[in-house]
Design a protein around this motif. Structure first.
Motif, PDB file in Angstrom:
ATOM      1  N   GLU A 225      -0.364   9.839   1.257  1.00  0.00           N
ATOM      2  CA  GLU A 225      -0.647   8.595   1.956  1.00  0.00           C
ATOM      3  C   GLU A 225      -0.026   7.420   1.210  1.00  0.00           C
ATOM      4  OE1 GLU A 225      -4.834   8.191   2.368  1.00  0.00           O
ATOM      5  OE2 GLU A 225      -5.031   9.881   3.742  1.00  0.00           O
ATOM      6  N   LEU A 226       0.613   6.516   1.949  1.00  0.00           N
ATOM      7  CA  LEU A 226       1.206   5.338   1.351  1.00  0.00           C
ATOM      8  C   LEU A 226       0.122   4.318   1.000  1.00  0.00           C
ATOM      9  CD1 LEU A 226       3.698   6.678   2.719  1.00  0.00           C
ATOM     10  CD2 LEU A 226       4.515   4.383   3.229  1.00  0.00           C
ATOM     11  N   LEU A 227       0.202   3.790  -0.219  1.00  0.00           N
ATOM     12  CA  LEU A 227      -0.706   2.733  -0.652  1.00  0.00           C
ATOM     13  C   LEU A 227       0.010   1.392  -0.747  1.00  0.00           C
ATOM     14  CD1 LEU A 227      -2.678   4.582  -3.478  1.00  0.00           C
ATOM     15  CD2 LEU A 227      -3.415   4.159  -1.123  1.00  0.00           C
ATOM     16  N   PHE A 228       1.220   1.402  -1.286  1.00  0.00           N
ATOM     17  CA  PHE A 228       1.983   0.158  -1.401  1.00  0.00           C
ATOM     18  C   PHE A 228       3.465   0.464  -1.344  1.00  0.00           C
ATOM     19  CE2 PHE A 228       4.149  -3.200  -3.893  1.00  0.00           C
ATOM     20  CZ  PHE A 228       3.824  -4.268  -3.069  1.00  0.00           C
ATOM     21  N   TRP A 229       4.195  -0.380  -0.589  1.00  0.00           N
ATOM     22  CA  TRP A 229       5.631  -0.190  -0.407  1.00  0.00           C
ATOM     23  C   TRP A 229       6.280  -1.571  -0.341  1.00  0.00           C
ATOM     24  CZ3 TRP A 229       7.869   2.812   4.447  1.00  0.00           C
ATOM     25  CH2 TRP A 229       9.254   2.906   4.339  1.00  0.00           C
ATOM     26  N   CYS A 230       7.228  -1.791  -1.231  1.00  0.00           N
ATOM     27  CA  CYS A 230       7.982  -3.042  -1.179  1.00  0.00           C
ATOM     28  C   CYS A 230       9.459  -2.731  -1.355  1.00  0.00           C
ATOM     29  CB  CYS A 230       7.507  -4.030  -2.246  1.00  0.00           C
ATOM     30  SG  CYS A 230       7.816  -3.511  -3.962  1.00  0.00           S
ATOM     31  N   GLN A 231      10.282  -3.656  -0.915  1.00  0.00           N
ATOM     32  CA  GLN A 231      11.722  -3.512  -1.046  1.00  0.00           C
ATOM     33  C   GLN A 231      12.356  -4.849  -1.404  1.00  0.00           C
ATOM     34  OE1 GLN A 231      12.072  -0.799   2.816  1.00  0.00           O
ATOM     35  NE2 GLN A 231      13.999  -0.806   1.686  1.00  0.00           N
ATOM     36  N   ALA A 232      13.466  -4.753  -2.142  1.00  0.00           N
ATOM     37  CA  ALA A 232      14.289  -5.916  -2.480  1.00  0.00           C
ATOM     38  C   ALA A 232      13.452  -6.998  -3.169  1.00  0.00           C
ATOM     39  CB  ALA A 232      14.993  -6.433  -1.224  1.00  0.00           C
ATOM     40  N   ARG A 233      13.662  -8.242  -2.793  1.00  0.00           N
ATOM     41  CA  ARG A 233      13.013  -9.359  -3.493  1.00  0.00           C
ATOM     42  C   ARG A 233      11.513  -9.417  -3.235  1.00  0.00           C
ATOM     43  NH1 ARG A 233      16.868 -12.409  -5.842  1.00  0.00           N
ATOM     44  NH2 ARG A 233      18.995 -12.218  -5.026  1.00  0.00           N
ATOM     45  N   ASP A 234      11.030  -8.698  -2.214  1.00  0.00           N
ATOM     46  CA  ASP A 234       9.588  -8.650  -1.975  1.00  0.00           C
ATOM     47  C   ASP A 234       8.843  -7.972  -3.122  1.00  0.00           C
ATOM     48  OD1 ASP A 234       9.857  -9.944   0.425  1.00  0.00           O
ATOM     49  OD2 ASP A 234       9.800  -8.110   1.641  1.00  0.00           O
ATOM     50  N   CYS A 235       9.558  -7.207  -3.956  1.00  0.00           N
ATOM     51  CA  CYS A 235       8.919  -6.515  -5.079  1.00  0.00           C
ATOM     52  C   CYS A 235       8.748  -7.422  -6.294  1.00  0.00           C
ATOM     53  CB  CYS A 235       9.747  -5.295  -5.503  1.00  0.00           C
ATOM     54  SG  CYS A 235       9.900  -4.013  -4.247  1.00  0.00           S
TER      55      CYS A 235
ATOM     56  N   ASP B  29      -1.947  12.153 -12.789  1.00  0.00           N
ATOM     57  CA  ASP B  29      -3.136  12.926 -12.441  1.00  0.00           C
ATOM     58  C   ASP B  29      -4.335  12.322 -13.162  1.00  0.00           C
ATOM     59  OD1 ASP B  29      -1.505  14.790 -11.009  1.00  0.00           O
ATOM     60  OD2 ASP B  29      -0.973  15.720 -12.919  1.00  0.00           O
ATOM     61  N   ALA B  30      -5.202  11.644 -12.407  1.00  0.00           N
ATOM     62  CA  ALA B  30      -6.328  10.925 -12.995  1.00  0.00           C
ATOM     63  C   ALA B  30      -7.379  11.886 -13.533  1.00  0.00           C
ATOM     64  CB  ALA B  30      -6.952   9.994 -11.961  1.00  0.00           C
ATOM     65  N   ASN B  31      -8.026  11.472 -14.612  1.00  0.00           N
ATOM     66  CA  ASN B  31      -9.088  12.284 -15.212  1.00  0.00           C
ATOM     67  C   ASN B  31     -10.376  12.241 -14.400  1.00  0.00           C
ATOM     68  OD1 ASN B  31      -7.390  12.907 -17.329  1.00  0.00           O
ATOM     69  ND2 ASN B  31      -8.259  11.399 -18.738  1.00  0.00           N
ATOM     70  N   ALA B  32     -10.582  11.162 -13.640  1.00  0.00           N
ATOM     71  CA  ALA B  32     -11.804  10.971 -12.860  1.00  0.00           C
ATOM     72  C   ALA B  32     -11.427  10.657 -11.414  1.00  0.00           C
ATOM     73  CB  ALA B  32     -12.628   9.842 -13.456  1.00  0.00           C
ATOM     74  N   PRO B  33     -12.342  10.873 -10.464  1.00  0.00           N
ATOM     75  CA  PRO B  33     -12.039  10.579  -9.062  1.00  0.00           C
ATOM     76  C   PRO B  33     -11.573   9.136  -8.871  1.00  0.00           C
ATOM     77  CG  PRO B  33     -14.084  11.817  -9.217  1.00  0.00           C
ATOM     78  CD  PRO B  33     -13.683  11.471 -10.618  1.00  0.00           C
ATOM     79  N   LEU B  34     -10.547   8.965  -8.047  1.00  0.00           N
ATOM     80  CA  LEU B  34      -9.986   7.639  -7.809  1.00  0.00           C
ATOM     81  C   LEU B  34     -10.802   6.820  -6.819  1.00  0.00           C
ATOM     82  CD1 LEU B  34      -6.201   8.547  -7.644  1.00  0.00           C
ATOM     83  CD2 LEU B  34      -7.346   7.246  -9.442  1.00  0.00           C
ATOM     84  N   GLY B  35     -11.665   7.484  -6.045  1.00  0.00           N
ATOM     85  CA  GLY B  35     -12.463   6.765  -5.066  1.00  0.00           C
ATOM     86  C   GLY B  35     -11.631   6.304  -3.887  1.00  0.00           C
ATOM     87  N   GLU B  36     -12.176   5.363  -3.141  1.00  0.00           N
ATOM     88  CA  GLU B  36     -11.478   4.855  -1.960  1.00  0.00           C
ATOM     89  C   GLU B  36     -10.347   3.929  -2.373  1.00  0.00           C
ATOM     90  OE1 GLU B  36     -10.930   4.298   2.257  1.00  0.00           O
ATOM     91  OE2 GLU B  36     -12.020   5.768   1.052  1.00  0.00           O
ATOM     92  N   LEU B  37      -9.145   4.202  -1.875  1.00  0.00           N
ATOM     93  CA  LEU B  37      -7.978   3.350  -2.112  1.00  0.00           C
ATOM     94  C   LEU B  37      -7.376   3.008  -0.759  1.00  0.00           C
ATOM     95  CD1 LEU B  37      -6.219   5.224  -5.080  1.00  0.00           C
ATOM     96  CD2 LEU B  37      -7.659   3.183  -5.220  1.00  0.00           C
ATOM     97  N   LEU B  38      -7.271   1.727  -0.470  1.00  0.00           N
ATOM     98  CA  LEU B  38      -6.738   1.292   0.810  1.00  0.00           C
ATOM     99  C   LEU B  38      -5.333   0.734   0.632  1.00  0.00           C
ATOM    100  CD1 LEU B  38      -9.832  -0.543   2.322  1.00  0.00           C
ATOM    101  CD2 LEU B  38      -9.027   1.764   2.837  1.00  0.00           C
ATOM    102  N   PRO B  39      -4.454   0.974   1.597  1.00  0.00           N
ATOM    103  CA  PRO B  39      -3.104   0.401   1.529  1.00  0.00           C
ATOM    104  C   PRO B  39      -3.146  -1.083   1.817  1.00  0.00           C
ATOM    105  CG  PRO B  39      -3.428   1.491   3.620  1.00  0.00           C
ATOM    106  CD  PRO B  39      -4.670   1.765   2.818  1.00  0.00           C
ATOM    107  N   THR B  40      -2.034  -1.753   1.595  1.00  0.00           N
ATOM    108  CA  THR B  40      -1.938  -3.161   1.966  1.00  0.00           C
ATOM    109  C   THR B  40      -1.486  -3.270   3.424  1.00  0.00           C
ATOM    110  OG1 THR B  40       0.390  -3.411   1.323  1.00  0.00           O
ATOM    111  CG2 THR B  40      -1.285  -3.729  -0.401  1.00  0.00           C
TER     112      THR B  40
END
Length: 268
Positions: A105-115, A174-185
């Motif tokens: 699942e995509l969480l964050f995506w930027c391109q060019a100067r937007d990054c 690979d996280a040591n603990a659950p990452l929980g809920e992560l929402l994309p932008t």
């Protein structure tokens, strides 16, 4: 773009190049572009990692960005120098599509100067000077892997340097603990919709959820010229919820995709 990506995937090889950094290897989830060489490899190591989810800048000597994912775990990274006949954009697209086909699942995506500034991504985020290039020649993507690997993240960063050499950097964390809920932008959802023509959200199988309604309505209203179809078992409920959040009803048609979850398709 899609033809190029499929061609790259068809030609990719897991065989190590003789010119690879000694002891290096590919990450299993990301296919290597044909003739690409590993120029930097960092084996699994435990550390605390911060992945930006916004354009980065430096203010008073401190790195700043609008959002982030922070966790402790094992990180492995590979940096490829791409052959002259293939672009950083093609390698980035092929890697993204390969990961999404595996349910990432995509969480964050930027391109060019937007990054933001490439120098900050290269030196401050990834600690790899090879990744410094023109701001308009970069792209960054953060993804969460599908269950049962959903406590793992993959970061992609592509860049074309001033000498026209192109690189793709891949990190798996690979996280040591659950990452929980992560929402994309919201901007990431819109970018995926405009770039690929579709936005598939298979986990959204039930009634509209307020956080997602907010994200989707904001994303769609970043470009009010777009019309989309909405499909899924609860498509009408989602459509009404988006209209209530300010998306014009004339921009939202009901679609006919039967797969589980919520699906958007760009209407040309």
């Amino acid at each position: 773009m899609r033809f190029i990506s499929l061609f790259v995937l068809a030609c990719s090889s897991s065989l190590a190049s003789a010119a690879d950094v000694p002891g290096s290897q590919d990450l299993p989830l990301v296919p290597r572009m044909v003739d690409a060489q590993i120029v930097d490899y960092r084996p699994p190591a435990e550390l605390e990692r911060i992945y930006p989810m916004g354009s980065i800048r430096k203010i008073s000597g401190q790195l700043r960005f609008d959002g982030q994912v922070t966790a402790r775990g094992q990180m492995t990274s590979v940096t490829y120098e791409l052959p002259p006949e293939h672009s950083a954009t093609a390698a980035f697209t092929a890697a993204r599509e390969a990961l999404q086909k595996q349910g990432a699942e995509l969480l964050f995506w930027c391109q060019a100067r937007d990054c933001g500034e490439s120098s900050l991504w290269a030196n401050e985020v990834f600690g790899n000077a090879k990744l410094y290039g023109a701001d308009n020649g970069q792209a960054y993507l953060l993804l969460r892997l599908a269950a049962p690997q959903d406590n793992s993240l993959v970061a992609l960063y592509s860049i074309t340097r001033g000498n026209r050499r192109a690189y793709l950097h891949v990190e798996q964390f690979d996280a040591n603990a659950p990452l929980g809920e992560l929402l994309p932008t919201s901007a990431t959802l819109l970018r995926q919709l405009k770039d690929t023509g579709t936005l598939d959200l298979p986990r959204l199988t039930g009634e509209p959820q307020a956080p997602w309604v907010t994200l989707l309505s904001r994303g769609l209203n970043l470009d009010t010229t777009l019309r989309v179809s909405v499909s899924g078992a609860q498509a009408e409920a989602w459509r009404q919820a988006l209209v209530a959040q300010g998306v014009r009803s004339a921009r939202l048609d009901l679609g006919e995709v039967k797969d589980p979850g919520l699906h958007f398709e760009l209407l040309r």
